[in-house]
Design a protein around this motif. Structure first.
Motif, short mmCIF file in Angstrom:
data_model
loop_
_atom_site.label_atom_id
_atom_site.label_comp_id
_atom_site.label_asym_id
_atom_site.label_seq_id
_atom_site.Cartn_x
_atom_site.Cartn_y
_atom_site.Cartn_z
N PHE A 31 1.72 18.97 4.08
CA PHE A 31 2.41 18.24 5.13
C PHE A 31 2.14 16.73 5.08
N LEU A 32 0.95 16.37 4.62
CA LEU A 32 0.59 14.96 4.55
C LEU A 32 -0.22 14.70 3.29
N PRO A 33 0.42 14.24 2.22
CA PRO A 33 -0.31 13.93 0.98
C PRO A 33 -1.29 12.79 1.22
N THR A 34 -2.26 12.68 0.33
CA THR A 34 -3.23 11.60 0.44
C THR A 34 -2.59 10.27 0.04
N PRO A 35 -3.16 9.15 0.49
CA PRO A 35 -2.63 7.84 0.07
C PRO A 35 -2.63 7.66 -1.44
N THR A 36 -3.63 8.23 -2.13
CA THR A 36 -3.65 8.09 -3.59
C THR A 36 -2.45 8.79 -4.22
N ASP A 37 -2.08 9.96 -3.66
CA ASP A 37 -0.89 10.65 -4.15
C ASP A 37 0.38 9.85 -3.86
N VAL A 38 0.44 9.30 -2.66
CA VAL A 38 1.63 8.55 -2.25
C VAL A 38 1.80 7.30 -3.10
N ALA A 40 0.60 6.76 -6.07
CA ALA A 40 0.94 7.16 -7.44
C ALA A 40 2.42 7.46 -7.55
N THR A 41 2.96 8.13 -6.55
CA THR A 41 4.40 8.40 -6.52
C THR A 41 5.19 7.12 -6.39
N ALA A 221 6.33 7.38 0.44
CA ALA A 221 6.44 6.22 -0.45
C ALA A 221 7.60 5.33 -0.01
N GLY A 222 8.75 5.93 0.32
CA GLY A 222 9.87 5.15 0.83
C GLY A 222 9.54 4.46 2.13
#
Length: 257
Positions: A31-38, A40-41, A221-222
């Motif tokens: 439901f809420l990815p980590t900032p590092t994932d975001v 990276a995306t 990310a958007g």
């Protein structure tokens, strides 16, 4: 400590709390990815031509809408602020239109203009006209009558008094309205993109990601891109205003806040 460093500390602290909450399983990662994932995306998206086009489409629509709003609001504000009779004659119409939310007009705009760029530009113009318009009107109401009477006593025409007294006095207020309108125009532009089903724009990208399974990192990310664009716009306008109107109490008060 300089304000920029305080702002960065606050921002980094927010992302650290977000990262920790997800990694400690306080929030499910789906439901809420980590900032590092975001991020990276986001780095991957910035290398994709389609996403860059979406960002350009949103910023371009915002810029057009803000320019049109200025072209409408400045002369209208000067007219209504200078001529009380015209202001009273249009008061009911203005006060009727101003509270209508732009999103409530989306069905009407889609029926008349479609869901293309015209729709988001039109709604953004409608929403962003009011802060500039009313700031100019209130500025003209706030002019010291002694200044106007003094200018007229030297034989200056009404037009020259407006150009040399009214406009310099109203300019800082109008610029404050411009800053508010810039933020409103961006919000309405993005909102219209995903509510009206636009083909291009960050708003369209966000809603497409929200309707896809496992694409929450793209949605966030958007969202971060829009937040960054909004911050850069406001920061740029604030710096410009402080340079242009150093003599004004209005801009000095804003700088202190």
């Amino acid at each position: 400590m300089r304000p920029i460093y305080r702002n960065l500390i606050g921002l980094v602290g927010f992302f650290l709390i977000w990262e920790g909450a997800v990694r400690l399983d306080l929030i499910e990662r789906v439901f809420l990815p980590t900032p590092t994932d975001v991020f990276a995306t986001l780095a991957d998206l910035l290398g994709q031509e389609t996403f860059v086009r979406d960002v350009i489409a949103t910023v371009l629509a915002w810029l057009i809408a803000l320019a049109v709003a200025i072209a409408i609001a400045v002369p209208a504000g000067l007219l209504l602020g200078s001529l009380p009779s015209v202001r009273m004659a249009t008061r009911v119409l203005v006060e009727f239109l101003r509270p209508i939310p732009p999103v409530a007009l989306i069905p009407l705009i889609i029926m008349t203009l479609g869901s293309g760029p015209e729709a988001k530009v039109t709604l953004a113009v409608y929403a962003s006209v009011w802060p500039i318009l009313f700031n100019i009107i209130y500025a003209l109401d706030d002019i010291d009558p002694l200044l106007v009477d003094t200018a007229r006593s030297f034989g200056n025409s009404r037009l020259r008094v407006a150009a040399t007294v009214a406009l310099p006095h109203a300019a800082p207020f109008a610029f404050t309205g411009l800053r508010l309108s810039a933020a409103i125009a961006l919000i309405v532009t993005v909102s219209t993109e995903y509510l009206a089903g636009s083909d291009l724009g960050v708003g369209a990208f966000i809603i497409n990601g929200a309707n896809s399974v496992g694409a929450m990192d793209e949605v966030l990310a958007g969202t971060i891109v829009i937040g960054a664009v909004g911050y850069l716009i406001n920061e740029g306008l604030e710096r410009l205003g402080n340079r242009m109107f150093r003599w004004s109490d209005t801009t000095r008060a804003e700088a202190l806040t």
